[in-house]
Design a protein around this motif. Structure first.
Motif, PDB file in Angstrom:
ATOM      1  N   LYS A  45       7.738  37.394 -23.567  1.00  0.00           N
ATOM      2  CA  LYS A  45       8.877  37.527 -22.660  1.00  0.00           C
ATOM      3  C   LYS A  45       8.837  36.393 -21.641  1.00  0.00           C
ATOM      4  N   ILE A  46       9.943  35.686 -21.534  1.00  0.00           N
ATOM      5  CA  ILE A  46      10.076  34.617 -20.554  1.00  0.00           C
ATOM      6  C   ILE A  46      11.086  35.067 -19.512  1.00  0.00           C
ATOM      7  N   ARG A  47      10.687  35.020 -18.256  1.00  0.00           N
ATOM      8  CA  ARG A  47      11.569  35.461 -17.180  1.00  0.00           C
ATOM      9  C   ARG A  47      12.797  34.572 -17.085  1.00  0.00           C
ATOM     10  N   GLU A  48      13.882  35.120 -16.604  1.00  0.00           N
ATOM     11  CA  GLU A  48      15.127  34.370 -16.468  1.00  0.00           C
ATOM     12  C   GLU A  48      15.143  33.577 -15.165  1.00  0.00           C
ATOM     13  N   ASN A  49      15.946  32.528 -15.148  1.00  0.00           N
ATOM     14  CA  ASN A  49      16.172  31.696 -13.956  1.00  0.00           C
ATOM     15  C   ASN A  49      14.888  31.128 -13.363  1.00  0.00           C
ATOM     16  N   LEU A  50      14.047  30.575 -14.216  1.00  0.00           N
ATOM     17  CA  LEU A  50      12.813  29.949 -13.741  1.00  0.00           C
ATOM     18  C   LEU A  50      13.148  28.650 -13.010  1.00  0.00           C
ATOM     19  N   PRO A  51      12.537  28.416 -11.860  1.00  0.00           N
ATOM     20  CA  PRO A  51      12.742  27.127 -11.206  1.00  0.00           C
ATOM     21  C   PRO A  51      11.984  26.036 -11.958  1.00  0.00           C
ATOM     22  N   ALA A  52      12.523  24.859 -12.000  1.00  0.00           N
ATOM     23  CA  ALA A  52      11.849  23.739 -12.652  1.00  0.00           C
ATOM     24  C   ALA A  52      10.630  23.339 -11.823  1.00  0.00           C
ATOM     25  N   PRO A  53       9.531  22.944 -12.474  1.00  0.00           N
ATOM     26  CA  PRO A  53       8.308  22.593 -11.744  1.00  0.00           C
ATOM     27  C   PRO A  53       8.478  21.449 -10.758  1.00  0.00           C
ATOM     28  N   GLN A  54       9.423  20.544 -11.000  1.00  0.00           N
ATOM     29  CA  GLN A  54       9.590  19.393 -10.105  1.00  0.00           C
ATOM     30  C   GLN A  54      10.439  19.703  -8.883  1.00  0.00           C
ATOM     31  N   THR A  55      10.969  20.919  -8.769  1.00  0.00           N
ATOM     32  CA  THR A  55      11.769  21.278  -7.599  1.00  0.00           C
ATOM     33  C   THR A  55      10.870  21.824  -6.491  1.00  0.00           C
ATOM     34  N   ALA A  56      11.396  21.858  -5.292  1.00  0.00           N
ATOM     35  CA  ALA A  56      10.627  22.385  -4.160  1.00  0.00           C
ATOM     36  C   ALA A  56      10.263  23.852  -4.380  1.00  0.00           C
ATOM     37  N   GLU A  57      11.169  24.616  -4.933  1.00  0.00           N
ATOM     38  CA  GLU A  57      10.910  26.035  -5.200  1.00  0.00           C
ATOM     39  C   GLU A  57       9.874  26.207  -6.316  1.00  0.00           C
ATOM     40  N   GLY A  58       9.902  25.316  -7.290  1.00  0.00           N
ATOM     41  CA  GLY A  58       9.009  25.430  -8.440  1.00  0.00           C
ATOM     42  C   GLY A  58       7.599  24.949  -8.201  1.00  0.00           C
ATOM     43  N   GLU A  59       7.375  24.155  -7.153  1.00  0.00           N
ATOM     44  CA  GLU A  59       6.031  23.611  -6.902  1.00  0.00           C
ATOM     45  C   GLU A  59       4.975  24.699  -6.766  1.00  0.00           C
ATOM     46  N   LEU A  60       5.299  25.773  -6.071  1.00  0.00           N
ATOM     47  CA  LEU A  60       4.327  26.835  -5.826  1.00  0.00           C
ATOM     48  C   LEU A  60       4.600  28.091  -6.638  1.00  0.00           C
ATOM     49  N   PHE A  61       5.619  28.061  -7.476  1.00  0.00           N
ATOM     50  CA  PHE A  61       5.952  29.195  -8.343  1.00  0.00           C
ATOM     51  C   PHE A  61       4.874  29.310  -9.420  1.00  0.00           C
ATOM     52  N   HIS A  62       4.479  30.521  -9.762  1.00  0.00           N
ATOM     53  CA  HIS A  62       3.459  30.724 -10.791  1.00  0.00           C
ATOM     54  C   HIS A  62       4.116  31.054 -12.126  1.00  0.00           C
ATOM     55  N   TYR A  63       3.825  30.205 -13.119  1.00  0.00           N
ATOM     56  CA  TYR A  63       4.372  30.356 -14.465  1.00  0.00           C
ATOM     57  C   TYR A  63       3.317  30.940 -15.393  1.00  0.00           C
ATOM     58  N   GLN A  64       3.715  31.804 -16.300  1.00  0.00           N
ATOM     59  CA  GLN A  64       2.834  32.285 -17.352  1.00  0.00           C
ATOM     60  C   GLN A  64       2.680  31.162 -18.374  1.00  0.00           C
ATOM     61  N   PRO A  65       1.629  31.194 -19.190  1.00  0.00           N
ATOM     62  CA  PRO A  65       1.458  30.130 -20.188  1.00  0.00           C
ATOM     63  C   PRO A  65       2.679  29.945 -21.102  1.00  0.00           C
ATOM     64  N   THR A  66       3.338  31.042 -21.477  1.00  0.00           N
ATOM     65  CA  THR A  66       4.529  30.921 -22.332  1.00  0.00           C
ATOM     66  C   THR A  66       5.644  30.188 -21.608  1.00  0.00           C
ATOM     67  N   GLU A  67       5.721  30.365 -20.289  1.00  0.00           N
ATOM     68  CA  GLU A  67       6.754  29.692 -19.500  1.00  0.00           C
ATOM     69  C   GLU A  67       6.374  28.239 -19.234  1.00  0.00           C
ATOM     70  N   ALA A  68       5.101  27.974 -18.978  1.00  0.00           N
ATOM     71  CA  ALA A  68       4.648  26.603 -18.731  1.00  0.00           C
ATOM     72  C   ALA A  68       4.799  25.748 -19.983  1.00  0.00           C
ATOM     73  N   ALA A  69       4.671  26.377 -21.151  1.00  0.00           N
ATOM     74  CA  ALA A  69       4.787  25.645 -22.413  1.00  0.00           C
ATOM     75  C   ALA A  69       6.188  25.059 -22.612  1.00  0.00           C
ATOM     76  N   LEU A  70       7.177  25.566 -21.887  1.00  0.00           N
ATOM     77  CA  LEU A  70       8.533  25.018 -21.976  1.00  0.00           C
ATOM     78  C   LEU A  70       8.586  23.583 -21.469  1.00  0.00           C
ATOM     79  N   TRP A  71       7.691  23.228 -20.546  1.00  0.00           N
ATOM     80  CA  TRP A  71       7.696  21.894 -19.929  1.00  0.00           C
ATOM     81  C   TRP A  71       6.561  20.993 -20.399  1.00  0.00           C
ATOM     82  N   LEU A  72       5.678  21.522 -21.217  1.00  0.00           N
ATOM     83  CA  LEU A  72       4.509  20.742 -21.637  1.00  0.00           C
ATOM     84  C   LEU A  72       4.446  20.634 -23.159  1.00  0.00           C
ATOM     85  N   PRO A  73       3.765  19.614 -23.677  1.00  0.00           N
ATOM     86  CA  PRO A  73       3.682  19.436 -25.135  1.00  0.00           C
ATOM     87  C   PRO A  73       2.575  20.274 -25.783  1.00  0.00           C
ATOM     88  N   PHE A  74       2.313  21.446 -25.239  1.00  0.00           N
ATOM     89  CA  PHE A  74       1.289  22.340 -25.764  1.00  0.00           C
ATOM     90  C   PHE A  74       1.876  23.736 -25.940  1.00  0.00           C
TER      91      PHE A  74
END
Length: 85
Positions: A6-35
């Motif tokens: 399950k991936i939560r809706e309306n995730l802030p992008a990691p490069q935004t001010a809101e996303g810098e300190l937001f905690h992503y689950q591995p499934t959510e972080a994988a959306l932005w990484l090549p892993f």
């Protein structure tokens, strides 16, 4: 039967001010990484990549995602200039 993560809706992008300190689950972080999420979790447990460990649960802050991306970025090779005499 395979379980769909399950991936939560309306995730802030990691490069935004809101996303810098937001905690992503591995499934959510994988959306932005090549892993994959599994590879991210294994690398985190092996302490190969920055992550947040909240009592045996792996999370990635936006800053962690940016640091991982930078860690695996390959810079172009520049040849040293040859001095002619």
């Amino acid at each position: 039967m395979a379980r769909t993560p399950k991936i939560r809706e309306n995730l802030p992008a990691p490069q935004t001010a809101e996303g810098e300190l937001f905690h992503y689950q591995p499934t959510e972080a994988a959306l932005w990484l090549p892993f994959s999420a599994r590879t991210l979790a294994l690398k985190a447990f092996a302490r190969e990549i920055p992550h947040v460990n909240n009592g045996n649960k792996i999370w990635f802050s936006g800053l962690n995602i940016r640091a991982i991306s930078e860690q695996f970025t390959v810079q172009p090779f520049t040849r040293p200039s040859v001095r002619k005499e």
